[in-house]
Design an enzyme around this catalytic site. Structure first.
Site, PDB file in Angstrom:
ATOM      1  N   LYS A  66      37.520  77.572  48.173  1.00  0.00           N
ATOM      2  CA  LYS A  66      38.720  78.089  48.828  1.00  0.00           C
ATOM      3  C   LYS A  66      39.648  76.935  49.204  1.00  0.00           C
ATOM      4  O   LYS A  66      39.206  75.928  49.766  1.00  0.00           O
ATOM      5  CB  LYS A  66      38.323  78.887  50.075  1.00  0.00           C
ATOM      6  CG  LYS A  66      39.492  79.584  50.763  1.00  0.00           C
ATOM      7  CD  LYS A  66      39.006  80.400  51.951  1.00  0.00           C
ATOM      8  CE  LYS A  66      40.136  81.158  52.616  1.00  0.00           C
ATOM      9  NZ  LYS A  66      39.679  81.949  53.789  1.00  0.00           N
ATOM     10  N   SER A 117      40.750  86.495  53.689  1.00  0.00           N
ATOM     11  CA  SER A 117      41.705  85.685  52.967  1.00  0.00           C
ATOM     12  C   SER A 117      41.053  84.883  51.832  1.00  0.00           C
ATOM     13  O   SER A 117      41.734  84.170  51.105  1.00  0.00           O
ATOM     14  CB  SER A 117      42.358  84.696  53.942  1.00  0.00           C
ATOM     15  OG  SER A 117      41.368  83.857  54.551  1.00  0.00           O
ATOM     16  N   SER A 132      36.574  87.069  56.353  1.00  0.00           N
ATOM     17  CA  SER A 132      37.163  86.643  55.086  1.00  0.00           C
ATOM     18  C   SER A 132      36.174  86.177  54.025  1.00  0.00           C
ATOM     19  O   SER A 132      36.573  85.885  52.900  1.00  0.00           O
ATOM     20  CB  SER A 132      38.191  85.534  55.339  1.00  0.00           C
ATOM     21  OG  SER A 132      39.237  86.011  56.135  1.00  0.00           O
TER      22      SER A 132
END
Length: 534
Positions: free
Chosen positions: A119, A192, A216
């Site tokens: 990420k 996210s 997330s």
């Protein structure tokens, strides 16, 4: 699996080391990786890859090139998943170096040549870190987050960084546009960490790292038929990661199997002086999470089912809710078949969990400004300056505006902390009262909704994002939670089953997830990203 040892001259004379000799010659000559095309990367595991290295059926370079080909085919064309932010420009070069190391001494680490999707909230010294925003396009911090250091020490290969909801919220960002769900590109991928979720689901990398402030990791895992682990807060270092709310921020694995999640956790867990809260993990980390996995782990376990929706806006008469509920009933039946004692429980005040979690707007500005102050020449140095740029996605900008001017010294923060402690007490008391090992519930009580047409321009898009969300219980308590695939709706959309346990019970939760996974085998890849060339 036999580990390859060093080769002697006698081995060459009797011919037993001829494959190694050929590999060394090919590497020195810069030739094409051997037997790269015979290995199916789709749904491959860490064990599969390492066994193929050992047998000579695969090279690191061949593996990496196969994933790069899939990224090329499915990320910006085809289903246009838009999961990938930055491809490692040195991926093939690093793969060749790992092949050379393997030729001279075998596997060099627990994650030898395992392609990781990371990420883009986590700093990497050799790739930009953008946080999903055009404001940080091309930004190089020139340092590695602790989990990056640990994965590199285990000889993993960061093949790409993944798109993320801008500054760690939702699935849209000014730096890239919209991340799409791998199972239905017209629907949201949760957030996210949606880029990692869609990327790992579509086999654009082998394993992934997500970040979980309020859900997330587990949200994108649930809607992508993945395993997602939110660890106990102090278990994994956050150093080198842009924070949001440090009392709930953490990072963890997003993988296609429980075993791979356990292997990755073995690498990234533990004390880091750069993140002092991890000192609480000392003495709490087993020798190996992976080694303890047992398909019989659910026998005799006591599991409490939470049926009451934590999202009070979900329509319990809707078709979506009913489809998820049917998958949950099947999952509960499977847990019982595997020897668990499973029964319904009620946690006092469960209906307030999401509201209480959402009340914490007090930590973000201070901690973001402090983090930006640590960076080498960042383009923006405060949360206020980021917002005032006028370039943040409108929905995200509206949310960030509510964070400005608030501090942990405000009276409202004390009220939040008191409410949070009450939830913790109620949860742990319910576990004690019923002698529970864990709770279980749907990660979402409803499938992901379609992406709204105006999601990039409207500060309040009507996309019903996170409908049926049950993820807040874990961050609010700080307790670990594991999401595993629980099947699919009639429309082919994944459903996630979530286990939650006491602090530092990751080994137990992974065991429960592994037993359930092995018995049900619900994971299947998305039809939008089929094998290439076969």
């Amino acid at each position: 699996m036999k580990t390859r040892g060093k080769v002697s001259l006698r081995d060459f004379f009797d011919g037993s080391a001829l494959p190694s000799l050929i590999l060394i010659i090919a590497l020195v000559a810069g030739g094409v990786p051997l037997a790269a095309q015979s290995f199916a990367v789709e749904e491959a595991t860490v064990a599969d890859v390492h066994a193929a290295f050992e047998s000579g059926d695969l090279t690191c370079e061949g593996l990496v090139e196969s994933y790069l080909a899939r990224i090329d085919a499915y990320d910006k064309q085809g289903p246009r998943l838009n999961a990938i932010a930055i491809v490692n420009p040195r991926a093939v070069e690093e793969a060749r170096a790992l092949d050379a190391a393997f030729a001279s001494g075998g596997l060099t680490g627990r994650l030898h040549c395992i392609p990781v999707l990371l990420k883009d909230q986590v700093e990497t010294s050799d790739m930009p870190t953008t946080y999903g925003s055009a404001l940080f396009a091309g930004y190089m911090s020139e340092r590695d987050g602790t989990i990056v250091t640990r994965m590199k020490e285990a000889r993993a290969l960061i093949i790409a960084k993944t798109n993320m909801g801008e500054f760690a919220s939702r699935y849209v960002g000014s730096g890239f546009g919209i991340i799409r769900n791998a199972y239905d590109p017209g629907r949201n991928p949760s957030g996210s960490s949606g880029g990692t979720g869609s990327g790992v689901a579509a086999n654009l990398g082998l394993i992934g790292i997500g970040e979980d402030t309020g859900g997330s990791i587990r949200g994108p895992a649930a809607v992508a038929s993945l395993v997602g682990l939110r660890p106990t807060l102090p278990l994994v270092s956050r150093f080198g990661m842009m924070p949001a709310n440090p009392t709930t921020d953490t990072m963890g694995p997003m993988t296609r199997t429980v075993m791979d999640a356990a292997i990755l956790l073995d690498v990234i867990a533990g004390y880091d002086p750069n993140d002092p809260v991890t000192a609480y993990s000392v003495g709490q980390v087993p020798d190996s999470y992976a080694a303890g996995l047992d398909a019989g782990a659910l026998a005799g376990a006591r599991i409490g089912v939470i049926r009451e929706p934590m999202d009070r806006s979900v329509d319990t008469t809707s078709d979506g809710f009913q489809q998820v509920r049917a998958r949950m009933e099947a999952a509960i039946g499977a847990l019982r078949d595997l020897g668990a004692e499973v029964f319904d429980v009620t946690i006092p005040g469960i209906e307030r969990v999401s509201t209480i979690f959402g009340a914490n707007s007090y930590e973000t500005e201070e901690v973001t400004d402090a983090y930006l102050a640590e960076l080498r020449d960042p383009p923006y140095r405060t949360l206020a300056s980021i917002l005032l740029s006028g370039r943040v996605n409108p929905w995200r900008a509206a949310g960030m505006a509510d964070l400005l001017g608030k501090t942990t010294r405000d009276p409202g923060y004390l009220e939040y902390l008191l409410d949070r402690e009450q939830v913790r007490t109620d949860v742990i008391a319910t576990m004690a009262e019923h002698d529970l090992d864990a709770f279980v519930y749907a990660t979402f009580d409803h499938p992901p909704a379609p992406i709204a047409d105006d999601v990039e321009t409207n500060p309040a898009p009507n996309d019903r994002y996170a409908l049926g969300d049950n993820r807040s219980l874990s961050p609010l308590t700080g307790f670990p939670a594991l999401t595993v695939p629980a099947g699919f709706t009639d429309d082919g959309l994944p459903v996630g089953l979530e286990f939650l346990g006491r602090p530092f019970t990751e080994a137990m939760l992974l065991g429960f997830g592994y037993a359930y996974e092995q018995a049900t085998n619900h994971r299947r890849p998305p039809p939008t990203a089929p094998p290439l060339g076969r």
